[in-house]
Scaffold this motif. Structure first.
Motif, short mmCIF file in Angstrom:
data_model
loop_
_atom_site.label_atom_id
_atom_site.label_comp_id
_atom_site.label_asym_id
_atom_site.label_seq_id
_atom_site.Cartn_x
_atom_site.Cartn_y
_atom_site.Cartn_z
N GLY A 1 0.81 -1.21 0.16
CA GLY A 1 -0.01 -0.04 -0.06
C GLY A 1 0.76 1.35 -0.05
O GLY A 1 0.54 2.36 -0.76
N PHE B 1 0.77 3.80 -2.79
CA PHE B 1 -0.05 5.35 -2.74
C PHE B 1 1.11 6.55 -2.96
O PHE B 1 0.78 7.55 -3.14
N ILE C 1 -2.45 5.41 5.93
CA ILE C 1 -2.78 5.52 4.75
C ILE C 1 -4.26 6.03 4.51
O ILE C 1 -4.47 6.94 3.63
N ASP C 2 -5.18 5.33 5.36
CA ASP C 2 -6.58 6.01 5.04
C ASP C 2 -6.49 7.47 5.43
O ASP C 2 -7.23 8.00 5.02
N VAL D 1 -4.90 9.55 2.69
CA VAL D 1 -5.44 9.45 1.22
C VAL D 1 -7.18 9.53 1.16
O VAL D 1 -7.56 10.18 0.37
N THR E 1 -11.05 8.00 1.43
CA THR E 1 -11.79 6.97 0.48
C THR E 1 -11.84 7.29 -0.77
O THR E 1 -11.61 8.49 -1.39
N THR F 1 -7.81 1.45 -3.98
CA THR F 1 -8.66 2.02 -3.27
C THR F 1 -7.87 1.68 -1.83
O THR F 1 -6.95 0.72 -2.13
N THR F 2 -8.06 2.36 -0.75
CA THR F 2 -7.16 2.20 0.53
C THR F 2 -7.43 0.67 0.98
O THR F 2 -6.40 0.47 1.89
N SER G 1 -9.66 6.19 10.96
CA SER G 1 -8.23 6.03 10.63
C SER G 1 -7.39 5.86 11.89
O SER G 1 -6.56 5.21 12.18
#
Lengths: 286, 309
Positions: A43, A47, A109-110, A113, A115, A212-213, B279
């Motif tokens: 990931g 990304f 990452i979520d 970045v 959704t 996508t994440t 998150s």
């Protein structure tokens, strides 16, 4: 003909799985534990490529390698700060810790970045139709990279001094250390290499897949399937089991719904484990 | 923030996950088995309960079976089904040890999950079964949610008592002997492989029952509720509480559920901030996980307590 089309897709999937699993398998052998966070390293690679390419406007040929180097350094950093201090607690604790690491990386990452689907700023894939089978240039790239990586890794592990040291450590750490193998250096090189390979697989993921994440975490299932199937074997069993799983998953679509792909992958794994509890490679010689 | 509501939710879900954590504690700390597919047994319980108690299919329903039996039959059968599933999955996997066992149980859970997703005749595929039967209404002046929290807590207490009874018996001491030194235990006549299989089967029963209660509580049996994330959450709870201690495991479950519910209950202005909070929840959970495993604070406290008495 349709069957051959699925077969081709399977080979491409298999080659991607080889790229994704080689690094995982290398850590498994040299460092002695299953690094669940390996998929999240994919990931990071994916990304980082996306950010450099789509937001910063770097060409993919620069963004890709930069992402690979970045992922390799992150992987090394995680290993030095988190895994090394608890090495003595054994593989189970390391395995569970790496799950925590996967949570942290996934969360970061979520948060960064968000959704939604991310796309790279690269040209659309061009299709070729040799013998009536459709294949895109990006798919060919995946196959070529998997082949190139496998060959160069084999050469590295068999021909160079540091490569041989890594293999010696994988087989017997104490003996290797007592024979003067530099444990710290081999460990660092292994982490750089395996994380860099994860980064490369991540770049490929960004190129061929809908990014996508939650995609990286989904990869761990297939990576695990390939790695269990390969067992504690050499590089070559990883290549073989990557292809087996990839082809089996994609060819199964010919008969049963595509939703069953993971079921096919893990059914193979379970069947193999029933008969050979150490995976395809069999028991490692002591 | 609606604290009473939050606490009652934490009490209910915490109890349910506490039961699963206890079972995992028995398997890991006593049996030395790493079960990375615990969610599958939980899901088996939930689906069994839903299928047994739901009315026969009609209209748009795609599921094939609905027995419309009373709740207690569904509840008991959920435990039995989990036991059966443990027997089925334990037979091939328990020959494996350590991380190989972790991986195969994980693989089994994934296969089961993908089966639930794709095989619509079991539980409507991705849609899942909704309106799962809830047995307890209001009990006189006591509202249903309190009755429910009580029932979940009761299940936890019964499980705890049963496990403690088991572990305090000679059987439990034999288990500890096998964990500490398998060869020595074997040479004094303890059938280690058989006993490990028994532990695996016994501990699956409360997990199935907890699954049934979870299905009652959420009134849903849906594949998206039973992903690998449940397994990881339960493992985190176990590790948080110190894997060697039964009470620690329970505390870990309650603590983690409390933390998650608080984050979920926080009011957010925008979708983006809610997403960032989710998150951050992941990040904090992961950091806790890493830190607890590394510094093992609960083990230290326990050792100190033991040393002082």
């Amino acid at each position: 003909m349709l069957f051959l089309q699925y077969l081709t897709a399977g080979v491409v999937t298999g080659c991607f799985l080889i790229l994704a699993t080689i690094g995982f398998s290398l850590t498994r052998q040299v460092e002695g534990f299953l690094n669940i966070a390996h998929a999240e390293l994919l990931g990071i690679g994916a990304f980082a490529t996306w950010w450099l390419n789509a937001s910063q406007g770097w060409h993919i040929l620069i963004a890709g390698p930069a992402a690979v180097v970045f992922t390799a350094l992150i992987g090394l950093g995680i290993a030095r700060t988190i895994y090394d201090p608890i090495r003595s607690r054994g593989p189970a604790v390391l395995l569970i810790t790496s799950t925590g690491v996967a949570f942290v990386i996934g969360g970061v990452i979520d948060a960064l970045v968000g959704t939604g689907i991310r796309t790279l700023d690269i040209g659309l894939a061009t299709s070729y139709k040799p013998f009536g089978i459709r294949i895109t240039d990006y798919q060919i790239l995946v196959v070529a990279l998997a082949a190139a990586v496998s060959v160069s890794l084999a050469l590295f592990l068999n021909r160079t001094r540091i490569g041989l040291a890594i293999r010696a450590r994988a087989v017997n750490p104490e003996l290797a250390a007592s024979r003067g193998v530099d444990v710290a250096t081999t460990s660092r090189v292994t982490w750089l290499l395996s994380s860099g390979l994860a980064g490369l697989a991540g770049v490929m993921l960004a190129v061929i897949a809908t990014l996508t994440t939650d995609l990286p975490f989904a990869q761990i299932l297939q990576i695990l399937a390939v790695a269990i199937l390969a067992g504690l074997g050499s590089l070559y069993t990883v290549i073989a089991s990557g292809l087996i799983i990839g082809i089996a998953m994609d060819v199964s679509v010919y008969w049963i719904p595509a939703g069953y792909r993971p079921l096919v992958a893990f059914s193979i794994v379970i069947i193999v484990l029933l008969f050979r509890s150490e995976g395809l490679a069999g028991r490692r010689a002591a | 923030m609606n604290w009473p509501q939050l606490l009652i939710t934490v009490a209910t879900i915490g109890s349910i996950f506490g039961v699963v954590t206890l079972a995992l504690n028995l398997q890991y700390a006593r049996g030395g088995m790493i079960n990375f597919g615990i969610v599958a047994y939980f899901a088996v319980g939930a689906y069994t309960y839903a299928i047994i108690t739901q009315p026969p299919p009609k209209g748009l329903d795609q599921y094939a079976f609905g027995l419309d039996w009373p709740w207690w039959a569904g509840f008991l059968l959920a435990g039995i089904a989990a036991l059966g599933f443990a027997a089925l999955t334990g037979w091939p996997t328990l020959r494996l040890r350590g991380e190989y066992l972790a991986l195969t149980t994980f693989a089994f859970a994934e296969v089961f999950h993908s089966f639930l997703l794709n095989e619509r005749r079991i539980g409507n595929g991705t849609v899942g079964l909704s309106n799962v039967h809830r047995p307890f209404g209001d009990w006189g002046p006591i509202e249903e949610k309190y009755v429910f929290a009580g029932a979940a807590a009761l299940l936890l207490i019964v499980t705890l008592a049963a496990f403690r009874q088991l572990l305090a018996s000679p059987y439990g001491r034999a288990l500890d002997a096998i964990r500490d030194d398998e060869v020595a235990a074997q040479s004094s006549g303890k059938p280690s492989a058989d006993m490990r299989r028994q532990v695996f089967l016994i501990s699956a029963v409360p997990v199935g029952l907890a699954g049934a209660v979870y299905a009652m509580f959420t009134t849903l049996a849906q594949p998206s509720l039973f992903t690998a994330e449940v397994t990881f959450v339960v493992w985190i709870a176990l590790v948080l509480g110190g894997e060697r201690s039964v009470y620690g495991a329970m505390l870990g479950a309650f603590g983690l559920v409390f933390f998650e519910e608080v984050v979920r209950a926080l009011p957010f202005e925008t979708v983006r901030s809610a997403q960032i909070a989710a998150s951050v929840e992941h990040i904090i959970t992961g950091v806790l996980f890493i830190a607890v495993l590394r510094y093992q604070p609960f083990d230290r406290i326990q050792r100190k307590v033991r040393a002082s008495t």
